[in-house]
Scaffold this motif. Structure first.
Motif, mmCIF file in Angstrom:
data_model
loop_
_atom_site.group_PDB
_atom_site.id
_atom_site.type_symbol
_atom_site.label_atom_id
_atom_site.label_comp_id
_atom_site.label_asym_id
_atom_site.label_seq_id
_atom_site.Cartn_x
_atom_site.Cartn_y
_atom_site.Cartn_z
ATOM 1 N N GLN A 26 0.875 -1.190 0.144
ATOM 2 C CA GLN A 26 -0.336 -0.007 0.000
ATOM 3 C C GLN A 26 0.870 1.236 0.128
ATOM 4 O O GLN A 26 0.506 2.361 -0.546
ATOM 5 N N LYS A 27 1.992 1.157 0.651
ATOM 6 C CA LYS A 27 2.884 2.379 0.831
ATOM 7 C C LYS A 27 3.442 2.613 -0.449
ATOM 8 O O LYS A 27 3.426 3.843 -1.029
ATOM 9 N N ARG A 30 1.029 3.868 -3.087
ATOM 10 C CA ARG A 30 0.716 5.449 -2.572
ATOM 11 C C ARG A 30 1.691 6.380 -3.168
ATOM 12 O O ARG A 30 1.641 7.392 -3.623
ATOM 13 N N THR A 31 2.953 6.040 -3.003
ATOM 14 C CA THR A 31 4.287 6.595 -3.739
ATOM 15 C C THR A 31 3.904 6.794 -5.307
ATOM 16 O O THR A 31 4.263 7.723 -5.700
ATOM 17 N N ALA A 33 1.192 6.702 -6.954
ATOM 18 C CA ALA A 33 0.007 7.424 -7.146
ATOM 19 C C ALA A 33 0.449 8.860 -6.933
ATOM 20 O O ALA A 33 0.106 9.879 -7.900
ATOM 21 N N ALA A 34 1.297 9.097 -5.973
ATOM 22 C CA ALA A 34 1.864 10.621 -5.988
ATOM 23 C C ALA A 34 2.635 11.060 -7.085
ATOM 24 O O ALA A 34 2.775 12.012 -7.511
ATOM 25 N N GLU A 56 -7.075 9.554 -8.521
ATOM 26 C CA GLU A 56 -7.565 9.095 -7.063
ATOM 27 C C GLU A 56 -8.415 8.160 -7.012
ATOM 28 O O GLU A 56 -8.140 7.091 -6.150
ATOM 29 N N ALA A 59 -6.242 4.734 -7.583
ATOM 30 C CA ALA A 59 -5.498 4.342 -6.524
ATOM 31 C C ALA A 59 -6.374 3.786 -5.381
ATOM 32 O O ALA A 59 -5.825 2.922 -4.697
ATOM 33 N N LEU A 60 -7.340 4.581 -5.277
ATOM 34 C CA LEU A 60 -8.237 3.910 -4.227
ATOM 35 C C LEU A 60 -8.777 2.555 -4.427
ATOM 36 O O LEU A 60 -8.969 1.753 -3.596
ATOM 37 N N GLU A 63 -6.152 0.127 -3.773
ATOM 38 C CA GLU A 63 -5.692 0.135 -2.316
ATOM 39 C C GLU A 63 -6.787 -0.732 -1.395
ATOM 40 O O GLU A 63 -6.216 -1.542 -0.621
#
Length: 69
Positions: A26-27, A30-31, A33-34, A56, A59-60, A63
């Motif tokens: 997940q981390k 998120r990286t 996606a950022a 968004e 990514a969600l 996740e």
């Protein structure tokens, strides 16, 4: 490594390993996606907010999706 004193891996230990792996993934997600978001902001600065909502949502979705066992 010696097999004289084998260690029993309990269900709790296995679950803790799975949880740690998911959190790490997940981390990483998120990286990524950022980075996509930052790149898209530069590329599509003059565009409307629709692209950002798409990033968004994707990514969600990833996740919160449950992995196949």
């Amino acid at each position: 490594m010696s097999n004289e004193n084998p260690i029993e891996v309990t269900d709790e230990m296995r679950q803790a390993m799975v949880t740690a792996q998911r959190q790490g993934l997940q981390k990483d997600l998120r990286t990524i996606a950022a980075r996509i978001r930052a790149d898209a902001q530069e590329r599509y600065e003059g565009e409307g907010p629709g692209w950002q909502a798409g990033v968004e949502d994707a990514a969600l979705d990833r996740e919160h999706r449950q992995p196949a066992d």
